[in-house]
Motif scaffolding. Sequence first.
Motif, PDB file in Angstrom:
ATOM      1  N   LEU A 246      24.932  13.212 -73.583  1.00  0.00           N
ATOM      2  CA  LEU A 246      24.435  13.426 -72.224  1.00  0.00           C
ATOM      3  C   LEU A 246      25.465  14.178 -71.384  1.00  0.00           C
ATOM      4  CD1 LEU A 246      22.033  11.562 -72.772  1.00  0.00           C
ATOM      5  CD2 LEU A 246      22.503  10.489 -70.588  1.00  0.00           C
ATOM      6  N   ARG A 247      26.703  13.704 -71.416  1.00  0.00           N
ATOM      7  CA  ARG A 247      27.757  14.324 -70.614  1.00  0.00           C
ATOM      8  C   ARG A 247      27.964  15.789 -71.011  1.00  0.00           C
ATOM      9  NH1 ARG A 247      31.803  14.671 -67.443  1.00  0.00           N
ATOM     10  NH2 ARG A 247      33.861  15.306 -68.062  1.00  0.00           N
ATOM     11  N   HIS A 248      27.990  16.056 -72.309  1.00  0.00           N
ATOM     12  CA  HIS A 248      28.156  17.435 -72.784  1.00  0.00           C
ATOM     13  C   HIS A 248      26.951  18.295 -72.409  1.00  0.00           C
ATOM     14  CE1 HIS A 248      31.808  17.423 -75.428  1.00  0.00           C
ATOM     15  NE2 HIS A 248      31.671  16.145 -75.171  1.00  0.00           N
TER      16      HIS A 248
ATOM     17  N   ALA B   2      26.358  15.374 -64.392  1.00  0.00           N
ATOM     18  CA  ALA B   2      27.689  14.874 -64.744  1.00  0.00           C
ATOM     19  C   ALA B   2      28.741  15.424 -63.794  1.00  0.00           C
ATOM     20  CB  ALA B   2      28.039  15.273 -66.183  1.00  0.00           C
ATOM     21  N   ASP B   3      29.735  14.596 -63.487  1.00  0.00           N
ATOM     22  CA  ASP B   3      30.870  15.048 -62.686  1.00  0.00           C
ATOM     23  C   ASP B   3      31.522  16.241 -63.374  1.00  0.00           C
ATOM     24  OD1 ASP B   3      30.259  12.850 -61.177  1.00  0.00           O
ATOM     25  OD2 ASP B   3      32.051  11.697 -61.729  1.00  0.00           O
ATOM     26  N   GLN B   4      32.006  17.172 -62.586  1.00  0.00           N
ATOM     27  CA  GLN B   4      32.666  18.397 -63.045  1.00  0.00           C
ATOM     28  C   GLN B   4      31.715  19.430 -63.640  1.00  0.00           C
ATOM     29  OE1 GLN B   4      36.004  18.956 -62.257  1.00  0.00           O
ATOM     30  NE2 GLN B   4      35.516  17.114 -61.097  1.00  0.00           N
ATOM     31  N   SER B   5      30.404  19.198 -63.561  1.00  0.00           N
ATOM     32  CA  SER B   5      29.441  20.240 -63.943  1.00  0.00           C
ATOM     33  C   SER B   5      29.503  21.344 -62.896  1.00  0.00           C
ATOM     34  CB  SER B   5      28.017  19.677 -63.988  1.00  0.00           C
ATOM     35  OG  SER B   5      27.870  18.740 -65.026  1.00  0.00           O
ATOM     36  N   ARG B   6      29.310  22.586 -63.329  1.00  0.00           N
ATOM     37  CA  ARG B   6      29.253  23.701 -62.374  1.00  0.00           C
ATOM     38  C   ARG B   6      27.801  23.899 -61.967  1.00  0.00           C
ATOM     39  NH1 ARG B   6      32.017  27.231 -60.097  1.00  0.00           N
ATOM     40  NH2 ARG B   6      33.909  26.707 -61.229  1.00  0.00           N
ATOM     41  N   VAL B   7      27.542  23.851 -60.658  1.00  0.00           N
ATOM     42  CA  VAL B   7      26.189  24.034 -60.155  1.00  0.00           C
ATOM     43  C   VAL B   7      26.144  25.221 -59.204  1.00  0.00           C
ATOM     44  CG1 VAL B   7      25.508  21.610 -60.402  1.00  0.00           C
ATOM     45  CG2 VAL B   7      26.525  22.368 -58.281  1.00  0.00           C
TER      46      VAL B   7
END
Length: 199
Positions: A134-136, A51-56
């Motif tokens: 999913l996004r969460h 998801a966009d804005q996830s921290r990787v």
Amino acid sequence: MTEEKGLKLVSGLVKWFDPAKGYGFILNEEGGADILLHANVLRNFGRSSVADQSRVTVWMQPTQRGLQATEVVSIEPPLSEGAPIADLDNGVIEHLETLPLHPARVKWFDKAKGFGFANIFGHPDDVFLHVEVLRHSGFADLTIGEAIGIRVVEGPRGLMAAQVTSWDRGTEQGARSLDAPGLGDQAQEIKDFITHVAE
């Protein structure tokens, strides 16, 4: 930051990732060029999307074409407030990690419609997958047949996923998820509830 054999361990937010194109970019927190995240690198981590804005956190290396991620170390879902959807009450969200994590396969998922279904291995019932769950959970999309881990609750219309994880987490943690310290009698209540859900 750690450096090893020309690689650098970095963290950043996903700017965007398009499973159809097979790549996306991570914002470089050190400044400078964004970091390419290829679908193959993500698949090696057990995921088809992020998801966009996830921290990787990734191992990154410079190449002639720019900075590229070579290995995903961890993914944290985007920051959000409240329950992912109305059918998940705060009690479920607060105790999400106590629910068993089941290995499952995606039956189908349509991002445009915002939902799909999965099947837990060994159980014939469909489990509803909502796009906000999913996004969460840090996913942007799922593909037919994709192996995932899911935490399941009984929703108003049947079984539904309260969390989605990568396949490896579903297989390795499923048996240990109710051994968390401090649960006491609550652990037995949750086990009884999950037994009901799985039947």
